[in-house]
Write a protein that holds these residues in place. Sequence first.
Motif, PDB file in Angstrom:
ATOM      1  N   ALA A 200      28.628  18.868   4.731  1.00  9.70           N
ATOM      2  CA  ALA A 200      28.145  18.904   6.122  1.00  9.70           C
ATOM      3  C   ALA A 200      28.210  20.340   6.637  1.00  9.70           C
ATOM      4  CB  ALA A 200      28.997  17.974   6.992  1.00  9.70           C
ATOM      5  N   ILE A 201      27.092  21.040   6.565  1.00  7.86           N
ATOM      6  CA  ILE A 201      27.021  22.418   7.037  1.00  7.86           C
ATOM      7  C   ILE A 201      25.744  22.616   7.835  1.00  7.86           C
ATOM      8  CG2 ILE A 201      28.409  23.433   5.186  1.00  7.86           C
ATOM      9  CD1 ILE A 201      25.842  24.119   3.742  1.00  7.86           C
ATOM     10  N   ARG A 224      17.249  20.814   2.335  1.00  9.61           N
ATOM     11  CA  ARG A 224      16.490  19.756   1.655  1.00  9.61           C
ATOM     12  C   ARG A 224      17.050  18.372   1.995  1.00  9.61           C
ATOM     13  NH1 ARG A 224      12.353  23.032   0.418  1.00  9.61           N
ATOM     14  NH2 ARG A 224      12.855  24.564  -1.236  1.00  9.61           N
ATOM     15  N   GLY A 225      17.146  18.035   3.244  1.00 13.83           N
ATOM     16  CA  GLY A 225      17.649  16.721   3.642  1.00 13.83           C
ATOM     17  C   GLY A 225      19.156  16.678   3.624  1.00 13.83           C
ATOM     18  N   ASP A 226      19.746  16.114   2.560  1.00 11.71           N
ATOM     19  CA  ASP A 226      21.203  15.956   2.503  1.00 11.71           C
ATOM     20  C   ASP A 226      21.883  17.098   1.755  1.00 11.71           C
ATOM     21  OD1 ASP A 226      20.183  15.373   0.026  1.00 11.71           O
ATOM     22  OD2 ASP A 226      21.505  13.657  -0.348  1.00 11.71           O
ATOM     23  N   HIS A 227      21.122  18.153   1.422  1.00  7.69           N
ATOM     24  CA  HIS A 227      21.737  19.283   0.727  1.00  7.69           C
ATOM     25  C   HIS A 227      20.915  20.543   0.979  1.00  7.69           C
ATOM     26  CE1 HIS A 227      18.674  17.862  -2.158  1.00  7.69           C
ATOM     27  NE2 HIS A 227      18.582  19.152  -2.505  1.00  7.69           N
TER      28      HIS A 227
END
Length: 406
Positions: A200-201, A224-227
């Motif tokens: 979570a950044i 890119r969404g979750d990363h």
Amino acid sequence: MPVTAETLLHDHVFLGESHDTSASKTWTVIWVCSAMMVLEIVGGLFFGSIALAADGLHMSTHAGALLLAALAYKYARNYATDDAFTFGSGKFGDLAGFTSAIILAMIAILIGYESISRIFQPIAIHFSEAIPIAFLGLGVNVVSALLLSSGSDHHHGHSHGHSNNEVSHDEVRQIATSRGVLTLEIFEDGVPPRFRVQGAISEQVTVETERPDGARQSFAFAHRGDHHESVDEIPEPHQFVAHFRIGDEMQSVQFEEHEHAHGPAHRDNNMRAAVVHVFADAAVSVLVIVGLLLARAFGWLWMDPLAGIVGACVIASWSYGLVRDTGAILLDMNPDRRMAGNIRSAVESGGDQLADLHLWRLGPGHLGAILAIATDKARNADHYRGLLTRFKTLSHVTIEIVPARV
């Protein structure tokens, strides 16, 4: 660091990792076969059974083939440090495997010839003696196979049509930050390799790689969404220090990459030949038992020689595989074309040219390499040895550096 005589000194012991263990197992199986041989010959003479005595003599040829493998292990160990062997004694096992393959081919021819002869000139079969002896022989072979193959990674007479390199990517790192624990990894599952940051950044992250030769490269990231993922691909090899920065924090983590040769480059052909002998004998025993049982039950006397013909074909196939693979090693053929390509990529990643490459097998799990590198940069052999450290199977490397033509 300048190259000195001390830095060039190294041994030439190119034996397999399980050399001594394999030798011990082979001697154990020899004693088992020898004990059974004596028991069958003495029992056959005492009870008047020529079939039992004949099987004992057959067991002696089985023990003899295994003795060849055991002696190869012994001589390879005894002469491992003898400088008369320019590249060590690691090929003793391959020479023994090639010899065993020739013996197997001769056995296949003899069995095939005898079986075809019996089709046209059938002989009386003493089922009451032949069947128990066949089961006895099968039992000995099963015990021998279990002893030889325990803890071993071997193949029988066949080999795959490709070289399998196992690239071990040590490429996932946990990084503790004031924002929590983040994961930095090199992701390349079916796609070109890129950095990924999981966690979570919300701030911008960057990574700068520093390679052993001092070369640096910066990587910007996109969400890119979750990363977060690096925009640019990561060039090979993946061996560098990654300086990870998020906000005003920076941490450095080490990435390493190791490549090991498998298949023909890694296989112990001496043990493989011993196992093939045992399995070939076991296969023939099974076929003989089936043939004898059917012949006794239905009067199909032709089943016995037919089983012999099938067994001869199986043995011939395994023999061919051994001759092909061991012959290629004895002739110093390239044992791993994929690794050769990866070596070329590693050397040429810095703008140099690999003008010539020789790659051959020194022993199980040991490869030798001679490289001629053309470069217009001030680089010494140590620089290129650093690029090749990921190839853990390279046990003897010679590097020649020549000026590149402008």
